[in-house]
Design a protein around this motif. Structure first.
Motif, PDB file in Angstrom:
ATOM      1  N   ARG A 200      14.869  10.530  -2.319  1.00 49.27           N
ATOM      2  CA  ARG A 200      15.999   9.613  -2.119  1.00 49.27           C
ATOM      3  C   ARG A 200      15.570   8.163  -2.297  1.00 49.27           C
ATOM      4  N   HIS A 201      14.405   7.834  -1.773  1.00 47.86           N
ATOM      5  CA  HIS A 201      13.891   6.470  -1.915  1.00 47.86           C
ATOM      6  C   HIS A 201      13.753   6.090  -3.388  1.00 47.86           C
ATOM      7  N   LYS A 202      13.236   6.999  -4.198  1.00 42.15           N
ATOM      8  CA  LYS A 202      13.046   6.710  -5.615  1.00 42.15           C
ATOM      9  C   LYS A 202      14.379   6.524  -6.332  1.00 42.15           C
ATOM     10  N   PHE A 203      15.359   7.372  -6.017  1.00 43.80           N
ATOM     11  CA  PHE A 203      16.671   7.217  -6.642  1.00 43.80           C
ATOM     12  C   PHE A 203      17.334   5.907  -6.210  1.00 43.80           C
ATOM     13  N   PRO A 208      20.976   1.551  -5.493  1.00 38.59           N
ATOM     14  CA  PRO A 208      21.036   1.422  -4.031  1.00 38.59           C
ATOM     15  C   PRO A 208      22.161   2.227  -3.389  1.00 38.59           C
ATOM     16  N   ALA A 209      23.212   2.551  -4.156  1.00 40.69           N
ATOM     17  CA  ALA A 209      24.350   3.297  -3.612  1.00 40.69           C
ATOM     18  C   ALA A 209      24.172   4.810  -3.730  1.00 40.69           C
ATOM     19  N   PHE A 210      23.013   5.253  -4.204  1.00 41.83           N
ATOM     20  CA  PHE A 210      22.801   6.690  -4.412  1.00 41.83           C
ATOM     21  C   PHE A 210      22.954   7.464  -3.105  1.00 41.83           C
ATOM     22  N   ASN A 211      23.834   8.447  -3.099  1.00 39.28           N
ATOM     23  CA  ASN A 211      24.026   9.306  -1.921  1.00 39.28           C
ATOM     24  C   ASN A 211      24.380  10.728  -2.327  1.00 39.28           C
ATOM     25  N   GLN A 212      23.872  11.144  -3.482  1.00 44.21           N
ATOM     26  CA  GLN A 212      24.271  12.439  -4.042  1.00 44.21           C
ATOM     27  C   GLN A 212      23.585  13.631  -3.401  1.00 44.21           C
ATOM     28  N   ILE A 213      22.493  13.394  -2.679  1.00 41.28           N
ATOM     29  CA  ILE A 213      21.804  14.495  -2.012  1.00 41.28           C
ATOM     30  C   ILE A 213      22.199  14.477  -0.539  1.00 41.28           C
TER      31      ILE A 213
END
Length: 224
Positions: A200-203, A208-213
């Motif tokens: 998650r940190h890498k994505f 910054p808005a990544f929340n797909q997992i």
């Protein structure tokens, strides 16, 4: 062609033991007693895998791993006497592919090495997988999010691939251990949680808005 493994440990007796074990099983190896000499050699020629101690004078194995990950996604296995849970989780979070505690069983260490190489070979034998903004180029072990590269280790890549194969389906930690480690019975559930934090940190470094997992308490993870 034999695979080359770099050994980094300030204990010369351990280096001798590891070198003999690897050579008897068809690997080539180079030995380093400190992180500085290792990194100089690593920048000149990268190995197929690194076995790395944590507790070393001058530059710790954690510091060495951070520098490795700035240069490469080559697989790294910690082989160390530091057996506290926090050390293991921190090492995995920073990008180690596995963690073996001293004193180690030679057969177990060889199995872990072989498992890492199999994971690389399995990734390289497949094609691309696209799920919305996520693209996985399996042949080259490359991950892209919205067109931007996300540098994943082979273990992280296999975890993301497992989630991406069936978006919306919950994958238990046991499912993800099977996907990433081939069902290695020595892998703890916490290992997956640590890898997931790193993924998650890498994505989020790319988006910054990544929340797909999604995490589902008591169940596992899924890709939206």
């Amino acid at each position: 062609m034999p695979k080359t493994i770099y050994l980094v440990d300030d204990d010369r007796a351990i280096l001798t033991t590891l070198n003999m074990l690897l050579e008897e099983n068809g690997y080539l190896s180079r030995q380093f007693t400190d992180g500085f000499s290792f990194l100089k050699a690593f920048e000149e020629k990268q190995p197929d895998l690194v076995l790395l101690d944590i507790k070393m004078p001058g530059m710790t194995g954690i510091e060495v791993l951070k520098k490795i990950r700035h240069l490469s996604q080559v697989p790294v296995i910690f082989v160390t006497s530091k057996d506290e849970e926090a050390d293991e989780l921190n090492g995995l979070f920073l990008g180690a592919d596995d963690y073996v505690k001293k004193p180690f069983s030679p057969s177990l260490l060889l199995a872990r090495i072989q498992a890492v190489f199999r994971r690389f070979e399995n990734v390289a034998s497949q094609t691309a997988l696209v799920r919305g903004d996520l693209k996985l180029e399996k042949e080259n072990q490359l991950c892209f999010w919205k067109g931007q590269p996300v540098p994943l280790t082979v273990t992280e890549f296999l975890i993301v691939e497992s989630l991406a194969q069936r978006p919306g389906v919950i994958k238990t930690r046991e499912n993800l251990i099977q996907a990433a480690y081939g069902g290695n019975g020595y892998v703890d559930d916490r290992t997956i949680d640590s890898h997931m934090k790193r993924i998650r940190h890498k994505f989020r470094q790319r988006d910054p808005a990544f929340n797909q997992i999604e995490s589902l308490y008591g169940m596992g993870y899924r890709l939206k």
